[in-house]
Design a protein around this motif. Structure first.
Motif, PDB file in Angstrom:
ATOM      1  N   TYR A  12     -34.748  16.477  27.191  1.00  0.00           N
ATOM      2  CA  TYR A  12     -34.048  16.775  28.325  1.00  0.00           C
ATOM      3  C   TYR A  12     -34.887  16.632  29.485  1.00  0.00           C
ATOM      4  N   LEU A  13     -35.934  16.057  29.378  1.00  0.00           N
ATOM      5  CA  LEU A  13     -36.895  16.127  30.621  1.00  0.00           C
ATOM      6  C   LEU A  13     -36.538  14.785  30.866  1.00  0.00           C
ATOM      7  N   SER A  14     -36.550  14.355  32.319  1.00  0.00           N
ATOM      8  CA  SER A  14     -36.302  13.172  32.973  1.00  0.00           C
ATOM      9  C   SER A  14     -37.607  12.268  32.720  1.00  0.00           C
ATOM     10  N   ASP A  52     -39.266  12.073  30.085  1.00  0.00           N
ATOM     11  CA  ASP A  52     -39.223  11.503  28.799  1.00  0.00           C
ATOM     12  C   ASP A  52     -38.137  10.216  28.624  1.00  0.00           C
ATOM     13  N   GLN A  53     -37.239  10.557  29.170  1.00  0.00           N
ATOM     14  CA  GLN A  53     -36.078   9.642  29.358  1.00  0.00           C
ATOM     15  C   GLN A  53     -36.348   8.427  29.949  1.00  0.00           C
ATOM     16  N   GLU A  54     -37.121   8.396  30.973  1.00  0.00           N
ATOM     17  CA  GLU A  54     -37.624   7.265  31.737  1.00  0.00           C
ATOM     18  C   GLU A  54     -38.593   6.420  30.828  1.00  0.00           C
ATOM     19  N   ARG A  55     -39.627   7.245  30.263  1.00  0.00           N
ATOM     20  CA  ARG A  55     -40.724   6.780  29.608  1.00  0.00           C
ATOM     21  C   ARG A  55     -40.006   5.896  28.062  1.00  0.00           C
ATOM     22  N   ARG A  56     -39.083   6.373  27.644  1.00  0.00           N
ATOM     23  CA  ARG A  56     -38.348   5.977  26.363  1.00  0.00           C
ATOM     24  C   ARG A  56     -37.447   4.647  26.941  1.00  0.00           C
ATOM     25  N   ALA A  57     -36.929   4.747  27.979  1.00  0.00           N
ATOM     26  CA  ALA A  57     -36.207   3.435  28.497  1.00  0.00           C
ATOM     27  C   ALA A  57     -37.001   2.334  28.829  1.00  0.00           C
ATOM     28  N   GLY A  58     -38.182   2.894  29.268  1.00  0.00           N
ATOM     29  CA  GLY A  58     -39.207   1.719  29.762  1.00  0.00           C
ATOM     30  C   GLY A  58     -39.856   0.897  28.420  1.00  0.00           C
ATOM     31  N   PHE A  59     -40.031   1.718  27.367  1.00  0.00           N
ATOM     32  CA  PHE A  59     -40.540   1.246  26.240  1.00  0.00           C
ATOM     33  C   PHE A  59     -39.366   0.287  25.308  1.00  0.00           C
ATOM     34  N   GLU A  60     -38.321   0.849  25.262  1.00  0.00           N
ATOM     35  CA  GLU A  60     -37.077   0.080  24.847  1.00  0.00           C
ATOM     36  C   GLU A  60     -36.859  -1.179  25.522  1.00  0.00           C
ATOM     37  N   ALA A  61     -36.722  -1.159  26.897  1.00  0.00           N
ATOM     38  CA  ALA A  61     -36.378  -2.305  27.859  1.00  0.00           C
ATOM     39  C   ALA A  61     -37.824  -3.460  27.630  1.00  0.00           C
ATOM     40  N   ALA A  62     -38.876  -3.034  27.664  1.00  0.00           N
ATOM     41  CA  ALA A  62     -40.129  -4.071  27.317  1.00  0.00           C
ATOM     42  C   ALA A  62     -39.965  -4.618  26.014  1.00  0.00           C
ATOM     43  N   MET A  63     -39.963  -3.666  24.871  1.00  0.00           N
ATOM     44  CA  MET A  63     -39.614  -4.352  23.697  1.00  0.00           C
ATOM     45  C   MET A  63     -38.497  -5.207  23.445  1.00  0.00           C
ATOM     46  N   ALA A  64     -37.110  -4.899  24.108  1.00  0.00           N
ATOM     47  CA  ALA A  64     -36.241  -5.752  24.281  1.00  0.00           C
ATOM     48  C   ALA A  64     -36.507  -7.449  24.739  1.00  0.00           C
ATOM     49  N   THR A  65     -37.188  -7.262  26.008  1.00  0.00           N
ATOM     50  CA  THR A  65     -37.796  -8.360  26.682  1.00  0.00           C
ATOM     51  C   THR A  65     -38.692  -9.186  25.952  1.00  0.00           C
ATOM     52  N   ALA A  66     -39.173  -8.507  25.123  1.00  0.00           N
ATOM     53  CA  ALA A  66     -40.331  -9.276  24.028  1.00  0.00           C
ATOM     54  C   ALA A  66     -39.530  -9.835  22.906  1.00  0.00           C
TER      55      ALA A  66
END
Length: 341
Positions: free
Chosen positions: A200-202, A204-218
């Motif tokens: 529920y903390l923003s 964590d939401q942002e760090r998770r989104a950044g991780f998923e986006a970087a993985m998708a880019t790769a």
């Protein structure tokens, strides 16, 4: 010389008042006030007499009342903080308190846990606060609305609050997570996992989104996406559970340093893995403990000094110009290379 104060049999001693000092010293109430006011005129001998009597009685002027009378400010600044078991929160709180004291402000700390309620925050608004610094990630934006009605400036730290008149200071969490993924991939890791914190903390939401986006880019998919609680114990338990089910992981990004330290300990002690040869690990925040030789944790720096510096600057500017436009500061994350990646 001691003066008896009137009190009932079971009542506690009351604070000594200026009137009592004036009576004991044989002077007027206004003379006592002038004796404690820098630059105010009072006869030298009379001042010395008043200060002597005040010391004997244990009198100190009411700084809160004096400030409100002179410039309408109490110098009280409330800090709503998260769980102080989280080393980042405790370290940044210490810096904030030091900075506020240097500004002549008196910090009032509220919270110390992640389950602080909005009602708890609203309770402190009954005091004549100069400002509110909000670090509790779970508190709703309605708090800012209440503060606006009371003309109490709000500075938000750790997340971005899109509310008129509210200033925000926050790390670019998504960018930090992207940097972590790039560093792990650059090292040759191909089986990456993520351990997040409280959902529920923003942050964590942002760090998770950044991780998923970087993985998708790769063009890659994570081996594992786990959630924990931002604690050392949570990171330890998450990796123990993960590695009990699969060993197909060679790189791990943890959403804060405490979980990363727990993850590293579990990998080494429970499974005999070598970090970083068998499992590379990167944390987030760069708490003091991360640099200890026994840990030597590679991490993403969420710069505390820059964060506090911006908070204090925004506070001063908001007090001087209450109607100025809202300002949002994004702290640029920095990769700190140590021995775990």
């Amino acid at each position: 010389m001691r003066q008896q104060t009137d009190r009932g049999k079971d009542s506690k001693p009351r604070r000594i008042t200026a009137e009592q000092v004036a009576k004991a010293a044989g002077v007027s109430r206004s003379a006592v006030s002038r004796a404690f006011t820098p630059g105010a005129y009072v006869d030298k001998a009379k001042r010395e007499r008043i200060l002597f009597v005040a010391q004997e009685l244990g009198y100190r002027p009411n700084a809160l009342a004096a400030g409100l009378q002179s410039n309408g400010r109490s110098n009280l600044v409330a800090i709503v903080t998260g769980d102080l078991v989280n080393h980042f929160d405790s370290e940044i709180l210490a810096r904030l308190m030091q900075g506020l004291n240097a500004m002549g402000k008196w910090p009032v700390v509220l919270g110390g846990s992640d389950d602080i309620s909005e009602a708890d925050v609203l309770g402190v608004l009954g005091y004549p606060l100069d400002a509110l610094i909000l670090r509790g990630g779970s508190v709703g934006e309605s708090v800012a609305t209440h503060c606006a009605k009371l003309n109490i400036p709000v500075i938000v730290s750790g997340r971005n609050m899109q509310t008129e008149g509210v200033d925000s200071v926050c790390c670019d969490n998504e960018r930090g997570a992207e940097i972590a993924v790039q560093q792990l991939l650059g090292r040759g890791c191909r089986q990456l996992g993520y351990i997040g914190g409280l959902t529920y903390l923003s942050s964590d939401q942002e760090r998770r989104a950044g991780f998923e986006a970087a993985m998708a880019t790769a063009g890659m998919a994570p081996v594992a996406m786990l959630q924990s609680d931002y604690s050392f114990e949570g990171g330890y338990a998450a990796v123990k559970n993960l590695l009990s089910q699969t060993t197909e992981i060679d790189g791990l990004f943890c959403a804060n340093d405490a979980m990363a330290l727990g993850a590293m300990s579990a990998a080494q002690k429970e499974f005999g893995l070598k970090v970083p040869n068998d499992l590379a690990i990167i944390g987030f925040d760069d708490i003091a403990m991360a640099a200890w030789p026994s840990f030597n944790l590679s991490t993403i720096r969420n710069d505390m000094d820059r964060t506090v510096s911006h908070i204090l600057r925004l506070l001063g500017e908001r007090l001087d110009a209450p109607d100025k436009a809202s300002e949002t500061i994004r702290i640029e994350p920095q990769f700190i290379a140590r021995g775990t990646h």
